[in-house]
Design an enzyme around this catalytic site. Structure first.
Site, short mmCIF file in Angstrom:
data_model
loop_
_atom_site.label_atom_id
_atom_site.label_comp_id
_atom_site.label_asym_id
_atom_site.label_seq_id
_atom_site.Cartn_x
_atom_site.Cartn_y
_atom_site.Cartn_z
N TRP A 102 0.83 -1.21 0.00
CA TRP A 102 0.00 0.00 0.00
C TRP A 102 0.85 1.25 0.00
O TRP A 102 0.48 2.25 -0.61
CB TRP A 102 -1.03 -0.03 1.13
CG TRP A 102 -2.12 -1.00 0.76
CD1 TRP A 102 -2.34 -2.22 1.32
CD2 TRP A 102 -3.06 -0.88 -0.32
NE1 TRP A 102 -3.37 -2.86 0.67
CE2 TRP A 102 -3.83 -2.06 -0.33
CE3 TRP A 102 -3.33 0.10 -1.27
CZ2 TRP A 102 -4.85 -2.29 -1.27
CZ3 TRP A 102 -4.35 -0.11 -2.20
CH2 TRP A 102 -5.10 -1.30 -2.19
N ASP A 170 -1.52 6.80 6.36
CA ASP A 170 -2.61 5.97 5.84
C ASP A 170 -2.93 4.94 6.93
O ASP A 170 -2.18 3.99 7.15
CB ASP A 170 -2.14 5.27 4.56
CG ASP A 170 -3.19 4.29 4.02
OD1 ASP A 170 -4.27 4.16 4.63
OD2 ASP A 170 -2.90 3.64 3.00
N LYS A 194 -12.78 -1.31 6.51
CA LYS A 194 -12.05 -2.33 7.26
C LYS A 194 -12.40 -2.24 8.75
O LYS A 194 -13.09 -3.10 9.28
CB LYS A 194 -10.54 -2.14 7.07
CG LYS A 194 -10.16 -2.29 5.61
CD LYS A 194 -8.79 -1.74 5.34
CE LYS A 194 -8.54 -1.66 3.86
NZ LYS A 194 -8.58 -2.98 3.21
#
Ligand code: PMP
Length: 358
Positions: A102, A170, A194
């Site tokens: 990511w 993030d 999530k």
């Protein structure tokens, strides 16, 4: 049919109490005779829902005054672009730490808008190099980290000290998993699918002094200042996802907030890593110092048994354990909403599978 334990990395499990509350209110929210889904986002009923969600998030995370909380579309991937577009503030470069898949995506997107300095990248994505070894640059507009790499299962345990440069994180896969000091960050952002609720929204917590100087080409929907000036309702927001996020925040408050959930999360993760470490049949490749409390990748010593493992797990109601296609093996995502019984059931299955196949 009994609910299964869903170990998906996202969209992920939502707490049963949250789903039940949504079910109760599905056709008639608070005597209005209307579903939240049908409400005008500008009406007083919906505005009260939106405002409560923000107030509850501020309380849970202890978000100081001087930070805006924005509810945006485009997921965390939208934020990969929004960050440089909004906070370069005349600078040309930004620092990024590359700790996994990511981070890499954030870097690739960031490169479209600025010079990206990758200040640190381990040889393999199974650890985080010491901050003292990072090659920080003096002229960076910000330093970006991915606080939890969802695919590799690598998580920052301490915040890097980076002086005056705003820290951008993030937190898509570990937001709300434990208390953090928001004042140490310039921006925290996360997709909701999530650890919060359904897909369709990103939350960005942004320090006010960083905004208001976006690149002129910034789309209005990604412009932090414009969204802040419009209470995240510059256009029609993802109203139902926002409402569901609000229910999740209320539920977290009810169970004791972030201190309480952190204790539960630590216990859940420790149990699962202990089970993996205690056997030669299973393995986790991550440096124990940086193992994720949210995403636990593991492999079987004999990968020809992978399909049988997944099949057997499914029969026990343990689903979505297949690892990310880029690294294979298994992955158990054990976010806030995964009950401890889910971990216990997974461990019992793993032991039994090893006994019969080991
Ligand atoms: N960052 C992290 C850490 C993620 O796990 C994900 C999604 N798996 C993303 C960013 C991308 O999120 P989205 O799909 O909301 O764009």
């Amino acid at each position: 049919m009994a609910r299964v334990f869903n170990f998906s990395a996202g969209p992920a499990t939502i707490a049963e109490d949250v789903l039940k509350k949504a079910q109760e209110e599905l056709l008639d929210w608070n005597g209005t005779g209307m579903s939240v889904m049908e409400m005008s986002h500008r009406g007083k009923d919906y505005v009260s829902i939106a405002e409560k969600a923000e107030a509850d998030l501020r309380e849970l995370m202890n978000i100081p005054a001087g930070y805006k909380v924005l509810f945006l579309q485009g997921g965390a991937t939208g934020q990969f672009a929004a960050i440089p577009m909004n906070i370069l503030r005349g600078k040309k470069a930004a620092d990024y730490v590359c700790t996994g898949s990511w981070s890499k995506k954030a870097i690739a997107e960031g490169k479209k808008y600025c010079d990206v300095n990758v200040v640190s990248q381990p040889e393999k994505f199974n650890t985080i190099p010491e901050v003292s070894e990072w090659n920080l640059s003096a002229d960076a507009a910000y330093l970006h980290i991915c606080s939890n790499e969802t695919i590799e299962g690598v998580e920052f345990k301490e915040l890097p000290e980076c002086g005056e440069v705003p820290l951008v994180a993030d937190m898509s896969s570990n937001i709300l998993s434990r208390p953090i000091d928001v004042s140490k960050f310039g921006i925290i952002y996360a997709g909701t699918q999530k650890n919060i609720g359904p897909a369709g929204m990103a939350i960005a917590i942004v320090r006010e002094d960083l905004i208001g100087d976006a690149l002129p080409t910034t789309p209005s929907v990604l412009d932090y200042q414009k969204q802040a000036d419009n209470d995240s309702m510059l256009n029609t927001p993802p109203t139902y996802t926002w409402y569901m996020a609000g229910l999740a925040f209320q539920n977290l408050k009810k169970i004791g907030g972030l201190e309480a959930i952190a204790e539960i999360n630590d216990r859940k993760a420790a149990k699962l890593y202990d089970c993996i470490d205690a056997s030669d049949f299973y393995a986790n490749p991550v440096d124990p110092k940086y193992r994720s409390v949210m995403n636990v990748p593991f492999t079987l010593a004999d990968d020809s048994l992978d399909a049988a493992f997944l099949d057997g797990a499914k029969k026990e109601g343990l689903v979505t354990l297949k690892g990310h296609r880029s690294i294979g093996g298994m992955r158990a995502s054990i976010y806030n909403a995964m009950p401890e019984e889910g971990i216990d059931a997974l461990i019992a299955f793993m032991k039994e599978f090893e006994r019969t196949n080991g």
